[in-house]
Scaffold this active site. Structure first.
Site, PDB file in Angstrom:
ATOM      1  N   GLU A   1       0.793  -1.236   0.000  1.00 57.66           N
ATOM      2  CA  GLU A   1       0.000   0.000   0.000  1.00 57.66           C
ATOM      3  C   GLU A   1       0.825   1.287   0.000  1.00 57.66           C
ATOM      4  O   GLU A   1       1.075   1.883   1.048  1.00 57.66           O
ATOM      5  CB  GLU A   1      -0.957   0.014   1.196  1.00 57.66           C
ATOM      6  CG  GLU A   1      -1.939  -1.135   1.191  1.00 57.66           C
ATOM      7  CD  GLU A   1      -3.044  -0.972   2.229  1.00 57.66           C
ATOM      8  OE1 GLU A   1      -2.976  -0.035   3.027  1.00 57.66           O
ATOM      9  OE2 GLU A   1      -3.973  -1.781   2.215  1.00 57.66           O
TER      10      GLU A   1
ATOM     11  N   GLU B   1      -5.484  -8.578   0.897  1.00 56.62           N
ATOM     12  CA  GLU B   1      -6.156  -8.229   2.152  1.00 56.62           C
ATOM     13  C   GLU B   1      -7.619  -7.969   1.862  1.00 56.62           C
ATOM     14  O   GLU B   1      -7.957  -7.358   0.842  1.00 56.62           O
ATOM     15  CB  GLU B   1      -5.595  -6.941   2.782  1.00 56.62           C
ATOM     16  CG  GLU B   1      -4.254  -7.083   3.432  1.00 56.62           C
ATOM     17  CD  GLU B   1      -3.774  -5.783   4.096  1.00 56.62           C
ATOM     18  OE1 GLU B   1      -4.618  -4.956   4.499  1.00 56.62           O
ATOM     19  OE2 GLU B   1      -2.550  -5.621   4.194  1.00 56.62           O
TER      20      GLU B   1
HETATM   21  C1  FCB Z   1      -4.618  -1.978   5.483  1.00 60.14           C
HETATM   22  C2  FCB Z   1      -3.240  -2.294   6.011  1.00 60.14           C
HETATM   23  C3  FCB Z   1      -3.237  -3.312   7.121  1.00 60.14           C
HETATM   24  C4  FCB Z   1      -4.397  -3.124   8.065  1.00 60.14           C
HETATM   25  C5  FCB Z   1      -5.684  -3.012   7.308  1.00 60.14           C
HETATM   26  C6  FCB Z   1      -6.922  -2.868   8.178  1.00 60.14           C
HETATM   27  O1  FCB Z   1      -4.603  -0.697   4.927  1.00 60.14           O
HETATM   28  O2  FCB Z   1      -2.415  -2.763   4.983  1.00 60.14           O
HETATM   29  O3  FCB Z   1      -2.000  -3.261   7.747  1.00 60.14           O
HETATM   30  O4  FCB Z   1      -4.178  -2.065   8.901  1.00 60.14           O
HETATM   31  O5  FCB Z   1      -5.648  -1.925   6.431  1.00 60.14           O
END
Ligand code: FCB
Length: 482
Positions: free
Chosen positions: A200, A388
């Site tokens: 990210e 994620e």
């Molecule tokens: C993302 C991050 C991760 C976590 C989630 C909820 O942006 O990569 O580390 O904090 O959000």
């Protein structure tokens, strides 16, 4: 979870189906088919996993030679995080990693995504490697492999060594990153074959240096911020090359990016085209330049004199071919076609739009389908992963130790249903990493936002599977969502 065992769940399913169909004279086969008709199966080699990150789970910040990262400094500075909370202890996974791998095993996952803390390996960011730091990750990898879980390693999840002069403001940091990555991938590629360079971009560039909400907490103007973004994508490209030069041949390389996802308000060709344009243009400084090796004309025009200074050869490095793209997917933006020069307009979100426990986490499960479809259609990557997806919820542990997080189950079930659509339409989606294995240090929100499918009592470090863990285990064992 005591109450909803796998057997009982199966019985309930069969019982309901039996009651419904008992009077109809269906053949046994037809009955069996109908009982599973609502199951949406994923491809047979689909990979199910969980994700975590070093600073969010490890703790042990002063152990075995580790030196501070920018997150240690930031979280220890008053006023930066919820109630001044830090990652000093977090989930203590540095010591409890075997227990955590056992949680993964109980879920039945085949893959686990975790990150390496750069300042455990090179405590000052550069220089001599710290053998004890590397040994820790070798132990984690070996324990995973013993349990038939394939490690997927993120090389940078925001915890930049504090000692690096200028942090991401310095181009030298990109070079230092490539050196660290070359070393780690050389040491680990005998047993690890999948690496993510960076997690990210926006969260350590814009949030770190523009809004100041994340480490290192600076508020700079547009020109230096664009240069920082450039240094970050350059670091990614240099890392890709460093892995190719140092790791075993065949090592698979990608990144884990939270590209902003544009959902067309209506599914027709005009709106879909608008969503695609928005995806390319609004992600120009990160995913687009990584995938295309050039900044879009729109971005360069918008930024004008503030655009990044690009040295000869940079763009080719940034655009180094990848084996896969990882997408961190949480929240949608809605877009519609219009007659402006860009051809799209981004909708303003209404105040009543539903969200989960984090104020930024708006719920729109179709986001995961459009994340895959937009990226798949525009850049045609060889493989895609959801690196994620998950949510925070106001979890409460009952006196008898249960967490009935039906809201999280709702969130996950709906997202997986939309991911299934992408898979069934033939997009090359290979796997899904749920965020997160366990409650952890949620950056500036400290421990106030729980994203885990295992509840963590941060006083005792006791882990308790939530209802969502039980549910996810079922999804994995059926390779399907219902
Ligand atoms: C993302 C991050 C991760 C976590 C989630 C909820 O942006 O990569 O580390 O904090 O959000």
């Amino acid at each position: 979870m005591k109450n909803v065992t796998r057997r009982r769940f199966g019985k309930t399913l069969a019982g309901t189906a039996a009651a419904t169909f008992a009077s109809a004279s269906l053949s046994r086969l037809a009955f069996a088919r109908m009982a599973t008709a609502s199951l949406q199966r994923f491809p047979s080699n689909f990979l199910w996993g969980c994700a975590t990150a070093a600073y969010q789970i490890e703790g042990a910040v002063n152990e075995d030679g580790r030196k501070p990262s920018v997150w240690d400094t930031f979280s220890h500075t008053p006023g930066n995080t919820f109630q001044g909370e830090t990652g000093d202890v977090a989930d203590d996974s540095y010591h409890l990693y075997k227990e955590d791998i056992n949680l993964l095993k109980n879920l039945g996952v085949s893959v686990y995504r975790f990150s390496i803390s750069w300042s455990r390996i090179f405590p000052d960011g550069t220089g001599q490697p710290n053998e004890k730091g590397l040994a820790y990750y070798q132990h984690v990898v070996d324990e995973l492999l013993r349990n038939n879980i394939t490690p997927y390693i993120t090389l940078f999840h925001w915890d930049l060594p504090q000692a690096l002069p200028g942090g991401w403001q310095s181009r030298d940091t990109a070079k230092a990153f490539a050196d660290y990555v070359g070393y780690v991938s050389k040491q680990l590629s005998d047993r690890v074959s999948h690496f993510f360079t960076i997690n990210e971009f926006k969260c350590f560039t814009d949030l770190g240096y523009k809004t100041g909400k994340f480490a290192p907490g600076m508020k700079l103007t547009d020109a230096p911020v664009n240069q920082i973004r450039h240094n970050a994508v350059l670091a990614h490209g240099m890392a890709v090359q460093a892995i190719r030069a140092n790791a075993k041949s065949g090592t698979q390389i990608g990144l884990a990016e939270n590209a902003t996802v544009y959902v067309p308000v209506i599914e027709d060709s005009e709106q879909i085209e608008a969503a695609r344009r928005a995806t390319r243009e609004e992600n120009a400084q990160f995913l687009t330049v990584v995938m295309e090796g050039k900044y879009t004309d729109g971005y360069l025009e918008r930024e004008g004199a503030n655009a990044p200074k690009v040295e000869a050869g940079d763009l080719k490095i940034i655009g180094s071919p990848l084996d896969f793209v990882g997408l961190n997917v949480y929240t949608p933006e809605y877009v519609r076609a219009d007659s402006s020069p860009t051809g799209y307009a981004i909708e303003t979100r209404q105040s009543s739009y539903p969200r989960m426990a984090s104020d930024w986490l708006y719920i729109g499960p179709e986001v995961i389908y459009w994340a895959v479809r937009n990226v798949g259609d525009i850049w045609k990557p060889r493989a895609l992963y959801i690196t994620e997806n998950g949510c925070s919820a106001d979890d409460v542990i009952t006196a008898d130790g249960r967490v009935e997080d039906t809201d999280r189950v709702m969130y996950l079930r709906n997202h997986l249903t939309h991911l299934h659509r992408a898979a069934s339409e033939g997009y090359p989606i290979k796997g899904y990493f749920l965020w997160s294995l366990l409650d952890n240090y949620e950056w500036a929100d400290g421990y106030s936002k729980r994203f885990g499918i295992h509840y963590v009592d941060f006083k005792t470090q006791k882990r308790t599977p939530k209802l969502s863990a039980e549910w996810y285990r079922e999804v994995i064992s059926r390779n399907a969502v219902e």
